[in-house]
Structures are given as structure tokens and as C-alpha cells.
Design an enzyme around this catalytic site. Sequence first.
Site, PDB file in Angstrom:
ATOM      1  N   GLU A   1       0.815  -1.216   0.000  1.00  0.00           N
ATOM      2  CA  GLU A   1       0.000   0.000   0.000  1.00  0.00           C
ATOM      3  C   GLU A   1       0.847   1.263   0.000  1.00  0.00           C
ATOM      4  OE1 GLU A   1      -3.720   1.529   2.712  1.00  0.00           O
ATOM      5  OE2 GLU A   1      -3.573  -0.564   2.163  1.00  0.00           O
TER       6      GLU A   1
ATOM      7  N   TYR B   1      -1.698  -4.163  13.190  1.00  0.00           N
ATOM      8  CA  TYR B   1      -2.536  -3.294  12.356  1.00  0.00           C
ATOM      9  C   TYR B   1      -3.498  -2.489  13.231  1.00  0.00           C
ATOM     10  CZ  TYR B   1      -5.344  -1.830   8.356  1.00  0.00           C
ATOM     11  OH  TYR B   1      -5.984  -1.080   7.404  1.00  0.00           O
TER      12      TYR B   1
END
Length: 864
Positions: free
Chosen positions: A7, A363
Site C-alpha cells: 500500500e 494493524y
Amino acid sequence: MKLVIAEKNIAAQKIAQLLSDAGKPKNDKVYNTAVYRFTVQGEDWVSMGLAGHILAPDFPDEILFDKKQGWYSVTEDGEVLPADVPDGLARPPYSSKRRPYLANGINIKGWKVESLPYLTWAPIVKKPAEKEIIRALKNLAKKSDAVIIATDFDREGELIGSDALDMVREVAPDIPAYRARYSALIKGEVTAAFDNLVELDQNLADAGESRQYIDLIWGAVLTRYLTLARFGGFGNVRSAGRVQTPTLALVVERERERLAFVPEDYWQIRGIGAAQGRPDTEFKISHATARFTDKAAAETAFAHVDGATSGRVTAVAKRSRKQQPPTPFNTTSLQAAAAAEGISPARTMRIAESLYMSGFISYPRVDNTVYPRSLDLAGIVGGLAAGSPALRPVCNKVLAGPMKPARGKTETTDHPPIHPTGQGNPETLDGGQKKLYMLIARRFLATLMGPATIENTKLSIDVAGEPFTASGDVLVEAGFREAYPYGLKRDEQLPPLVEGDIVDVRDIKLEAKQTEPPARYSQGRLVQEMEKRGLGTKSTRASIIERLYQVRYLKNDPIEPSQLGMAIVDALHDFAPRITTPEMTAELDEDMTKVAEGADTQDHVVDHSRALLAGMLDTLIEHKDDLGEAIADAVTADAKVGTCPKCGKDLVMKTSAKTRGSFIGCMGWPDCDVTYPVPSGVKVSPIEGEGSVCPECGAPRIKCQPFRQKAYEMCVNPKCPTNFEPDLVVGECSVCKEAGRHGDLVAHKSERSGKRFIRCTNYDECGVSYPLPSRGKLSATGEVCEHCGAPVVVVETARGPWRICVNMDCPGKEKKAAAGRGGARKGASAKAGSRATKSASKTSSKTSRTKSATKASAKKPASS
């Protein structure tokens, strides 16, 4: 070759480092995009980051109509997109030839009220947002025999990966594609993810794209409507959105409750007690009737104890209670806990993202509050013990057991709760990062520990026949509190007293009070309320609140709505109430969840949202002028900083059309020409109450909040005696001295602009001038800088005296900057230093801060 798509660049670099089995990955570039080449079991791999979304949704410029085709749009590439415009909207030919009307359709690019109903139904196109990255991606895809999507595992990450795969398919339609899912950028997690590749979840990506499309449609239509309703004024664009507006409505609703609140009077009787003859054991005592609602009864009770000096203990009660350990952090609870420690939700997410990318935490965008059984809790604790001396004693206690992790109410299978990875050295983190990391690490340890035991002691005391009480809490068994002290009240230890003991009593007072209105939301509490009402997602709530601050609908913390924010919510509530309610937003979010589960389609969900918006738009357009007037009044109220001392009208913050700079001006302009400058680099707000008017000149006083510095108050009038600073000679002008004349360098504060500077008395001849900090008492040292010969002065700041060379282009400052960077970018520093040296040499004719930079203030110090 295998292509790994992450990403962000930092994630691509980290993945390459963790997977490479043949040394350090090789840094490379493809069309100016950083890539990382490495080998896995002898096979060539390359990883690259996308910088987030590489495609952005947008509208075409026009919607066209043809009797055979119906409504449609044409993209820049010539692709025809059908538009499902309802039959009720007028079709061409139109009687008006002015925009947005076209001969064969409607222009929706320009902001026109007439185009809004068509914009609601306009087709959406995905346009390249990162052309260079897409170019590099396609180049690598052509040379690869497989692609692995390694973006974050959530709706947003799945959509980013899906868009990237679409770009890959344009040049390599048959290339095999896989998905790697991980929860932390650490060796074990990433290796396991790439050993167990899965397919990309297109339903999840479609759900993310549905949200993207719906938010675009609602945001574009509502923002354009509110802006067009009252264009102009103090900041033109009025932002609105599907989630933003009901969130603002929550804050406004609470403020309305506060405004409607009618306080009630009550009275309290309180004093100080101590063990007899031992003043060092003082504790607070209060009447057993915590609140008297009858003033006469309060005065009667107080008359009995007024002047009392002793009391007798009539009862002692002790009770222990268990405080259970906290549940693991999910995104919302992390934001709330961090907000209590002074870190805003938006900043919390930015810091958490950086900690995740660096491999310090898992995360950070999760709903889960239950650790999965597969998570190696003991291994993480062991890693924390090894890497953090401050946590080592607690970690050793946790490892000694028993280790029973707390469980929250929400259990999901995508990511574990937010936790430290036990890897990395926390001492390398900066202030904000370390503060948040320690909060997460201590919370994690607390969830693995036992309950805390708190002992409460309550004393009943008779004072002159009136019943009084005292209570104290003591932490007798720390339990999880040894790791997690956040929110823990200080021990309130009572002396060891028994029934019948005499206590000394003093300072008994009768206090008149009033009940308080409902408290305003803190940022952390608002995030929790948004989650409760189904507003936004774990990924978007913080940014929504930040956006409301940016557009000046919210201010302060605890959160207070501005007049503009209240006016917009009130007007929308009158004309389109469903826009302001959480229920409609929650309904659309539920639709998107069905898309993620494969129970509904993206097209159906987006069309449903269009229909909801279209159903409200007609009424809004009908009442556009009513809403515009409300906005105008509110904007003026928000911009007000005081009353004009000349004509009595409002003084407001204005923006110069020429310079785009801010200033304070009278609403009576052009009849009244009163204006005042605004200090640069500060947030300005009015002062309420007695201090709002300067006693010296009658101009308003304002509060100035510099970034991350202590706020200060000042009169807006630069000519006011309270702002006056006498001229100060700080040295002799070296340029004039070389020219054979004498010139004094004088520190001066301009009465017109309020700015401070040093200027030579022969400025017209030599042009020597230096800027000065806007605040702080100035002292001359009589010394000159060894690097450039400019005066050295001392400025008193809140942190103490600051000794500076006033020449902004001094070569010595370049040397300090290079030393602070640890020698990094030496070549660049050398060049910068060379430029600074050249600049300094030019001072013989014109100094670093030239005549043009300061001639607006004055030509000579005495003339301003």
C-alpha cells in the site's frame, strides 16, 4: 519474477527486508518510483508501494441526452457511460442557453444549483491519481510471471489492491494474482502470509468502492449546495457529507441541551478533619446531606457547626472492591484512551500508522477485542521485556503467570486487537510515537494481568450534632494497575481511626453552587458515540472529526460547535431532517456490509443512496435562500472578535482579496475604515467577559494561540500603549562602517503592522534590515556573530532566554543544521552553506532580508 504490491513505499521496503533470503534488498527505481529487488529461494522478486489509492473516483464534465441512447456521458478516452437519470428531470432542448444548460445536455463541472439534481445521478469514472506509480506498475507487470497483492487487509486495502490489479490486467491480462494477508509487519507474520497466499476478496473491494462512490456523491452534492446557498463571506466552501453532517448534528444537539439547561441552586457544607493533635493527617469531610436543595435547611445545619473545632467518629466502614483489567484495544478504544492523554484521534491514527509500518505494533484499524489463540502472547511479552527496561519488571511478573487474557465483546477473524509486536527498540521513537507506543504496550500487559483491589474506608463523624462523612480509596493490590496507571486516582489515605475517636475539625464552610449542564463531548468520547450510532468506520471517524475542525464547524476540546456549524445543522434539520440523523447513514453502512458479505451488489447499494439523496434535494433547493441567510448570519457571528471603538459595529476577521492574508476589519466598511493587523502564525479567538476590551484604547483584546506553544492575550491595536516597545540600539552597521559612515542598528516595533525588525538608521543608503521574533523581551549583547558580523541579541521566551544571530541567512545556521542532521545530505548542506555565504557577502550592499521585505513597515525606525 514475482511482483509484490504494497500500500505504501515503507511497507514495500519492509516486506522486502523481511522476505529476502539473500542479504539486503537492492534499492532501485522504475520511472522515479522506488522499488526493492530481492530473492526468495533463488527466485527474483520485486516489491513496490502505491502511495494509497492510485485511482480516484470523479464525475465527467457533462451529462448528455440522445433520444435513442437516453442519458449518457463520455470519458476522456471516448468511453460511453450510461446515466440512469430519472424521467422527472427535464431533458433538452432547454429554454435557457446559460450554463449549466447545454444544447444536448447538462454541464455538471461548474457549480450551479440547477445541475445538482443531475449530479446526483451522474456516472462515476475512476481517474489516475498517481500516474507515475501506475506507469511503473505496468512496466513491472509486463516482466512478471505472478503478482501478489500485499496491501492492508480491510475494505480500503482490498480496494487499493483491486485497483492495482485492474491496472496490471491492462498489460498482463492472464498473469496469476494472489493475496497476502498479515496483521503486523514482522518476520513471522509476513512470512506466514506469503506461505499461505489466498485470492483477493472482490466483495470486500466492492464494499470499499461503494463507500467511495457514495461519499463522493453525497459530499459533492451537499457541499456544492451549501456553498451556493451563500457564496462568499469569510471562507467560501461549506463542506458537508453523508457521515460528516450527522456527526456535526450530535455535537450541536449536545450544545442545544446545554443552552436549554436551567441550573438549579444547591448548597454544600464541607470542611477539613484530622486525627486529634495530628494536623499532618488532614482529610476532607462533608455533610451527610451531599446537596441541600433548601437554603434554609442548609443555613440551619451550618449554624450548628459554624466554628466547631472537633467531632466524634460514630462509625467506621471498610469495603474492598475488585477492578477488572481492561479489554484489548480496538481502534475506537485506542483513540478514546489516547485522547485522554492529550493525543487527538486523528493524530493517534497517524502515529499508529507509523508504528505499524515500522513493525512496532499490529494493524491499528480493527474492531476485534479478543486475542486469537494463535497469537503468541508469551513471545510478545518476552520481546517487550528484552527491548524495554522500563517494562521489564512488569513483563517478568506477567510471564510468571497465570496469564489469562481479558476478552472484549467483539470478536472478528480479520485482525487481532491492537498490540505491540515485541520487536524493535522503543528508545528510538520520538515523543508522540513513544507516548502512544507505551500506552499500547502497557494496555496489552494489563489485559494479561489480574484485577486490582481497592479498599474504601468510610468514616461517619458527628460534628455538633450534625452528621458528616469522609471517605478514602487505597490501592491495596496493584494487579493490572502495575502496568496500566492511566486514569488511576491518587490514593486518598484516611488515618487509622476507630469508633469513639475524637477528630479535629476546621474551616467548615457553606458553599452555594449550581447544577452543571451536560458535558460537551471530548474528541475521544465523540469517537465512541459515533461508533455507538453507526457513524463512519474505524478508519474514517478520526478524519471526519478533523475535517469538521478544518471547515470551522467545530472548535476547542471539549468540542464546541461554531455558529456556522449550528446554523447548517438547524437549517438542514428544518428542510431535510434525515440528512442530520445517524439512522440513514447507518442504513447505508449496513447496505455496504451486505456487499462485503456478497448479499447485495455495489450498483444496487449506490443507486439506493442516490435515491435517498434525490428525495431530499428538491426541498433543499426550494429553501436555498432561507438557508443562505442563516449561514450568512452565523459566519459573521463566528468571525466577530469585538466591537469597533469608532462606530460601534462588529469587528470581524477578514481575508484580503489581494494578498489572501487575514486582518481584522469593521463591518461598517466603507463608511468606517477601522482595520487592525493580525499576528502571523497564530490562531486568533475573541476574549469573553471583562477582559474583552482594552482599558487603554478601547479596542478589542484577542487570544492568540501559537502552534504547540502557550497562548497569550493582546490588544489588536498596534498603536495601543500596551503594545508599545521603545527602540533599542543593538549594534553598529558594518556596511555603513565599511562605507566610511556611522549607522546604528535599531530594534523597532512598527505601530502600523505590529511587526518587529532591526534596521539601520541609514537604511535608504545601505538597505540593512533583519526580522525579529514577534514576541519576547529583547536585550542587546553588544556582540556580533562570528560567522556573518550581524548583531547577537537575547530574546526572552517562555522556555527561557534565547540567544540568536538576527541574520536569517547566516552561514553558521547552515552549519548547525548540518550537524543536527548528523552529517546527512552533506552535499546539499554544502551547497546551501555556499548559497548562504554568497548571500552574506551580498550584505555589503543589501542584507539578507532586503529592503522589499520590510519597506511596507517603514523607511526608518522612527517613521513607523
